[in-house]
Design a protein around this motif. Structure first.
Motif, PDB file in Angstrom:
ATOM      1  N   ARG A 165       0.848  -1.189   0.000  1.00 31.50           N
ATOM      2  CA  ARG A 165       0.000   0.000   0.000  1.00 31.50           C
ATOM      3  C   ARG A 165       0.889   1.247   0.000  1.00 31.50           C
ATOM      4  O   ARG A 165       2.095   1.146   0.116  1.00 31.50           O
ATOM      5  N   GLY A 166       0.204   2.402  -0.103  1.00 36.15           N
ATOM      6  CA  GLY A 166       0.969   3.636  -0.258  1.00 36.15           C
ATOM      7  C   GLY A 166       1.141   3.873  -1.748  1.00 36.15           C
ATOM      8  O   GLY A 166       1.515   2.946  -2.485  1.00 36.15           O
ATOM      9  N   ALA A 167       0.876   5.116  -2.184  1.00 39.73           N
ATOM     10  CA  ALA A 167       0.785   5.376  -3.629  1.00 39.73           C
ATOM     11  C   ALA A 167       2.010   4.900  -4.429  1.00 39.73           C
ATOM     12  O   ALA A 167       1.860   4.110  -5.374  1.00 39.73           O
ATOM     13  N   PRO A 168       3.232   5.322  -4.074  1.00 36.79           N
ATOM     14  CA  PRO A 168       4.362   4.878  -4.911  1.00 36.79           C
ATOM     15  C   PRO A 168       4.558   3.361  -4.876  1.00 36.79           C
ATOM     16  O   PRO A 168       4.829   2.735  -5.905  1.00 36.79           O
ATOM     17  N   CYS A 171      -1.393   8.655   8.517  1.00 39.86           N
ATOM     18  CA  CYS A 171      -1.259   7.430   7.714  1.00 39.86           C
ATOM     19  C   CYS A 171       0.212   7.006   7.700  1.00 39.86           C
ATOM     20  O   CYS A 171       0.960   7.290   8.635  1.00 39.86           O
ATOM     21  N   ASN A 231      -5.396  12.453  -0.011  1.00 35.44           N
ATOM     22  CA  ASN A 231      -4.572  11.607   0.854  1.00 35.44           C
ATOM     23  C   ASN A 231      -5.527  10.877   1.799  1.00 35.44           C
ATOM     24  O   ASN A 231      -6.751  11.070   1.776  1.00 35.44           O
ATOM     25  N   LYS A 232      -4.960  10.048   2.639  1.00 39.87           N
ATOM     26  CA  LYS A 232      -5.739   9.218   3.554  1.00 39.87           C
ATOM     27  C   LYS A 232      -6.806  10.022   4.286  1.00 39.87           C
ATOM     28  O   LYS A 232      -6.544  11.142   4.711  1.00 39.87           O
ATOM     29  N   PHE A 236     -10.067   8.040   1.330  1.00 39.63           N
ATOM     30  CA  PHE A 236      -9.261   9.250   1.117  1.00 39.63           C
ATOM     31  C   PHE A 236     -10.142  10.496   1.188  1.00 39.63           C
ATOM     32  O   PHE A 236     -11.354  10.398   1.046  1.00 39.63           O
ATOM     33  N   ALA A 270       3.380   7.398   5.131  1.00 35.81           N
ATOM     34  CA  ALA A 270       4.006   7.843   3.892  1.00 35.81           C
ATOM     35  C   ALA A 270       5.516   7.732   4.096  1.00 35.81           C
ATOM     36  O   ALA A 270       6.281   8.655   3.845  1.00 35.81           O
ATOM     37  N   ALA A 326       5.667   2.761   2.244  1.00 34.49           N
ATOM     38  CA  ALA A 326       4.707   3.208   1.232  1.00 34.49           C
ATOM     39  C   ALA A 326       5.372   3.529  -0.106  1.00 34.49           C
ATOM     40  O   ALA A 326       4.705   3.964  -1.035  1.00 34.49           O
ATOM     41  N   THR A 327       6.692   3.310  -0.170  1.00 31.72           N
ATOM     42  CA  THR A 327       7.453   3.759  -1.357  1.00 31.72           C
ATOM     43  C   THR A 327       8.544   2.739  -1.704  1.00 31.72           C
ATOM     44  O   THR A 327       8.639   1.681  -1.081  1.00 31.72           O
ATOM     45  N   ARG A 351      -7.018  -0.377  -7.301  1.00 31.24           N
ATOM     46  CA  ARG A 351      -7.347   0.734  -6.382  1.00 31.24           C
ATOM     47  C   ARG A 351      -7.422   2.011  -7.223  1.00 31.24           C
ATOM     48  O   ARG A 351      -6.546   2.244  -8.060  1.00 31.24           O
ATOM     49  N   THR A 411       7.958   9.550   1.596  1.00 29.81           N
ATOM     50  CA  THR A 411       7.711  10.923   1.122  1.00 29.81           C
ATOM     51  C   THR A 411       7.595  11.833   2.352  1.00 29.81           C
ATOM     52  O   THR A 411       8.526  12.546   2.677  1.00 29.81           O
ATOM     53  N   GLN A 427      -2.850   2.653   9.810  1.00 31.76           N
ATOM     54  CA  GLN A 427      -1.512   2.674   9.191  1.00 31.76           C
ATOM     55  C   GLN A 427      -0.540   3.527  10.011  1.00 31.76           C
ATOM     56  O   GLN A 427       0.662   3.256  10.046  1.00 31.76           O
ATOM     57  N   ALA A 473       0.584  12.046  -0.323  1.00 31.44           N
ATOM     58  CA  ALA A 473      -0.581  12.236  -1.195  1.00 31.44           C
ATOM     59  C   ALA A 473      -0.711  11.020  -2.097  1.00 31.44           C
ATOM     60  O   ALA A 473       0.281  10.353  -2.409  1.00 31.44           O
ATOM     61  N   ASP A 474      -1.952  10.754  -2.486  1.00 25.43           N
ATOM     62  CA  ASP A 474      -2.213   9.684  -3.444  1.00 25.43           C
ATOM     63  C   ASP A 474      -2.391  10.213  -4.853  1.00 25.43           C
ATOM     64  O   ASP A 474      -2.168   9.521  -5.836  1.00 25.43           O
TER      65      ASP A 474
END
Ligand code: MRU
Length: 337
Positions: free
Chosen positions: A47-50, A156, A246-247, A306, A158, A162-163, A86, A168, A195, A235-236
């Motif tokens: 999970r986590g955008a990146p 959350c 974001n979350k 989010f 980040a 998450a990367t 997602r 981030t 998270q 951020a997502d």
């Protein structure tokens, strides 16, 4: 980093740390098929955008390697199914677009399945490596904002988890820590899947950064009583005007920060900025199963994962190309020019 959260197995499958089990258990799983990776992304094992983008890319490369006859059609369908796993984090489609283009180039060159698989794996690794570098640049730019002795509130997770690198929102904290500054973190619990409490505190503690967890409802009290110098979240998806998804709960923190005159920053790589989304109202917001909220049987549950913080609440966006300031429509456009 002390932790190891993604990788390749010896046979080329994607390997990941199952984040749903942290901090109690550190269990690694393997994804060999598209279904394996879709399940891992949907269940928030990764999970986590990146990291969603990196994992999808690695999962695609791993599954492609298992095809006897790799075709355009198989790839198109695999990419489209992964992209639907997602909806909010734009890094997912961003990474999959890159993978599709890498495969098309290899097919156009008349390459056989083995070479196409090699191109996919190389591209997935590049996406990961580039994210590692972008996290480091975010950390270096953001560390300038942190004075010795600063306390940062975040929401959350980040961070590294998450990367593909040092995170981030947590990257400036790690870099400041490396520089010898004393920086403490207040991590909001992040309902419903916690998270912040489970993951952010786990990775910060492993790296020796002092962290205090609070329940989300305590954020107003903590921001009001002068304990926080700066709020930084991830951020997502960031729209072209700077509105940032974001979350869930981030928007409330931004309003509280404004009320108490505390600077609110978003930290994200350029892969999280979506120029094709003009404003936050166009960002698709994932709604998750009501069972996550653990309400009484019979109660209706609304469970958006989010929210969108309007650009007007954001003092700056810490990117891999430096900290950008409002008006974001101009500073974001300049990042890509
Ligand atoms: O639902 P999650 O855990 O994937 O949500 C993650 C977040 O909201 C993060 O803040 C965001 O993806 C940025 S991660 C660097």
């Amino acid at each position: 980093m002390e932790i190891n959260w993604i990788g390749w197995t010896d046979t080329g499958a994607a390997k990941y740390l199952d984040q749903t089990l942290l901090p109690k258990q550190e269990v690694y799983r393997e994804a060999h098929t598209i279904d394996d990776m879709i399940e891992a992304i949907k269940a928030l094992r990764v999970r986590g955008a990146p990291l969603i983008g990196i994992s999808a890319a690695m999962g695609l490369a791993a599954a492609a390697a298992e095809q006897e006859d790799l075709t355009h059609e198989w790839l198109r369908e695999a990419v489209s199914r992964l992209a639907d796993a997602r909806p909010t984090a734009v890094n997912l489609v961003w990474a999959l677009d890159r993978m599709s283009r890498a495969a098309s180039r290899a097919f156009d060159d008349g390459a056989g399945s083995e070479s196409v698989v090699a191109s996919l794996r190389t591209e997935a690794q590049s996406i990961w490596d580039e994210d590692t570098a972008m996290c480091r640049s975010i950390g270096e730019a953001g560390a300038e904002l942190l004075d010795d002795g600063a306390t940062v509130m975040t929401h959350c997770n980040a961070g590294a988890l998450a990367t593909g690198g040092i995170g981030t929102a947590l990257a400036p904290i790690y870099v400041a820590h490396e520089m010898g500054k004393t920086v403490a973190v207040v991590s909001c619990e992040t309902r419903p899947l916690r998270q912040g409490a489970r993951l952010t505190s786990w990775e910060l503690a492993k790296e020796g950064v002092p962290v205090t967890c609070i329940v989300d409802g305590a954020a107003g009290t903590v921001l009001a009583n002068g304990q926080i110098d700066i709020v930084i979240t991830g951020a997502d998806r960031i729209a072209a005007n700077g509105d940032s998804a974001n979350k869930i709960g981030t928007y409330g923190l931004a309003i509280l920060a404004r009320t108490h005159d505390i600077p609110f920053y978003i930290a994200a790589p350029r892969s999280t900025i979506d120029l094709s989304t003009p404003t936050g109202s166009a960002i698709p917001i994932e709604e998750r199963d009501g069972s996550e909220v653990d309400a009484a049987p019979g109660a209706r549950v609304f469970n958006p994962a989010f929210d969108v913080t309007p650009a007007s609440y954001i003092k700056g966006i810490i990117t891999d190309r430096g900290v950008i300031a409002p008006p974001f429509t101009d500073s974001i456009a300049a990042l890509f020019s």
